[in-house]
Design a protein around this motif. Structure first.
Motif, PDB file in Angstrom:
ATOM      1  N   ASP A  46       2.076  -0.394  13.256  1.00  0.00           N
ATOM      2  CA  ASP A  46       2.081  -1.148  12.000  1.00  0.00           C
ATOM      3  C   ASP A  46       3.165  -2.213  12.002  1.00  0.00           C
ATOM      4  OD1 ASP A  46       0.016   0.390  11.149  1.00  0.00           O
ATOM      5  OD2 ASP A  46       1.058   1.293   9.440  1.00  0.00           O
ATOM      6  N   GLN A 105       4.554  -3.544  -1.325  1.00  0.00           N
ATOM      7  CA  GLN A 105       3.868  -3.706  -0.045  1.00  0.00           C
ATOM      8  C   GLN A 105       3.527  -2.361   0.579  1.00  0.00           C
ATOM      9  OE1 GLN A 105       6.379  -6.247   2.355  1.00  0.00           O
ATOM     10  NE2 GLN A 105       5.816  -8.083   1.226  1.00  0.00           N
ATOM     11  N   GLN A 109      -0.421  -0.965   1.250  1.00  0.00           N
ATOM     12  CA  GLN A 109      -0.898  -0.535   2.564  1.00  0.00           C
ATOM     13  C   GLN A 109      -1.213   0.955   2.593  1.00  0.00           C
ATOM     14  OE1 GLN A 109       1.472  -1.875   5.869  1.00  0.00           O
ATOM     15  NE2 GLN A 109       1.761  -3.911   5.019  1.00  0.00           N
ATOM     16  N   SER A 113      -4.833   2.834   3.584  1.00  0.00           N
ATOM     17  CA  SER A 113      -4.638   3.281   4.967  1.00  0.00           C
ATOM     18  C   SER A 113      -5.837   4.036   5.536  1.00  0.00           C
ATOM     19  CB  SER A 113      -3.382   4.155   5.058  1.00  0.00           C
ATOM     20  OG  SER A 113      -3.480   5.268   4.183  1.00  0.00           O
ATOM     21  N   GLN A 116      -8.663   1.536   6.285  1.00  0.00           N
ATOM     22  CA  GLN A 116      -8.349   0.698   7.431  1.00  0.00           C
ATOM     23  C   GLN A 116      -8.393   1.482   8.744  1.00  0.00           C
ATOM     24  OE1 GLN A 116      -4.550  -0.992   6.390  1.00  0.00           O
ATOM     25  NE2 GLN A 116      -5.427  -2.431   4.922  1.00  0.00           N
ATOM     26  N   PRO A 135       2.724   3.620   6.501  1.00  0.00           N
ATOM     27  CA  PRO A 135       3.214   2.344   5.943  1.00  0.00           C
ATOM     28  C   PRO A 135       4.536   2.485   5.201  1.00  0.00           C
ATOM     29  CG  PRO A 135       0.887   2.680   5.434  1.00  0.00           C
ATOM     30  CD  PRO A 135       1.399   3.972   5.976  1.00  0.00           C
ATOM     31  N   LYS A 139       7.437  -0.093   6.575  1.00  0.00           N
ATOM     32  CA  LYS A 139       7.968  -1.168   5.742  1.00  0.00           C
ATOM     33  C   LYS A 139       9.476  -1.067   5.539  1.00  0.00           C
ATOM     34  CE  LYS A 139       5.991  -3.962   4.372  1.00  0.00           C
ATOM     35  NZ  LYS A 139       5.615  -5.244   5.018  1.00  0.00           N
TER      36      LYS A 139
END
Length: 283
Positions: A46, A105, A109, A113, A116, A135, A139
């Motif tokens: 990621d 953010q 995500q 998740s 995706q 994520p 991040k």
């Protein structure tokens, strides 16, 4: 937790059958530890994917919150002249925008998740809860880089650190708990209700205005402050202001928000485990 059953006539012909859990379960931390290499791989993936084939690379971690800080300072600090309890508005907003950028953010995500990663969910077994957690960890790199903005502004205004800085690790954990708890709930729901993906930008925007990012929490009427403090974003933002700027620590805003964050994580994890057994079937 996975339930396994081994069959076979000899040790060389052992077959492991993975069966879904039944009922309400909690997170199996031992199983997560067994898959720590996958945890590391997905987190690092990621981080690399976010800035792959970009010209500015990790500079985006500074540019994005910096633009927000400038816009908020001009509109709310100069034009609207919102009260900031004597703190320069650029400093007031920067210590709020940085953790907010991370949470928004990471939450976006984390909530998407499972969708995706749908291409590998049905191919191999691993704890599905790794996906919404990844994520939140990845991040943190952006968060660490963007703290450079706050450091520069604090140096410009000659803000000296105080003992409040000892609260920083606790606030970081609380900051991570917010997108993790909400992300666990939304990622489980998103596989069944695809409207969540469409509603996320609106949801994030509404969350921003429920937190004291562009305004001070002291502007909330006193009779509503306890209810307001149940919002975990309030505790994180006000906690960071007290921690980095040395202002008095307002525990009224921190403890209720911390309790809400813990409840979000626990309830989100339990619900996610409940839904985990049908993820592959509906994704």
């Amino acid at each position: 937790m996975k339930n396994t059953e081994e069959t076979g006539c000899s040790s060389a012909d052992v077959v492991t059958i993975i069966q879904p859990d039944s009922g309400w379960k909690i997170i199996n931390f031992k199983e997560l530890n067994d898959y720590r290499d996958l945890f590391y791989f997905l987190t690092w993936r990621d981080i690399k994917a976010l800035y792959a084939q970009t010209v500015l690379g990790f500079s985006w971690a500074i540019i994005q919150p910096l633009v927000q800080i400038i816009i908020f300072t001009v509109i709310f600090g100069k034009v609207a002249e919102l009260p900031t309890e004597g703190i320069p508005y650029v400093l007031f907003s920067s210590v709020a925008v940085i953790p907010w950028t991370y949470m928004s953010q990471a939450l976006t995500q984390s909530s998407q998740s499972l969708l995706q990663g749908s291409n590998i969910l049905g191919k191999i077994y691993f704890p599905r809860i790794i996906f919404p957690i990844t994520p939140v960890l990845a991040k943190l790199v952006d968060f660490g880089i963007s703290l450079f903005i706050v450091l520069c502004i604090m140096l410009y205004y000659r803000v000296s650190p105080t003992w409040n800085l000892l609260l920083f690790p606790v606030l970081v954990v609380m900051m991570m708990a917010v997108p993790l708890g909400i992300g666990l709930w939304l990622s489980s729901l998103a596989i069944r209700f695809r409207d969540i993906k469409q509603a996320m930008p609106f949801f994030i925007q509404m969350l921003m205005y429920t937190a004291p990012i562009v305004y001070s929490a002291s502007s909330i009427p006193e009779g509503y402050r306890l209810l307001y403090s149940l919002n975990p974003l309030v505790g994180v933002i006000e906690g960071f202001r007290a921690c980095l700027l040395g202002t008095p620590i307002l525990w009224l805003y921190i403890w209720p928000g911390a309790l809400t964050a813990v409840l979000l994580v626990i309830s989100g994890a339990v619900y996610f485990k409940r839904m985990e057994r049908i993820i592959v079937d509906v994704i």
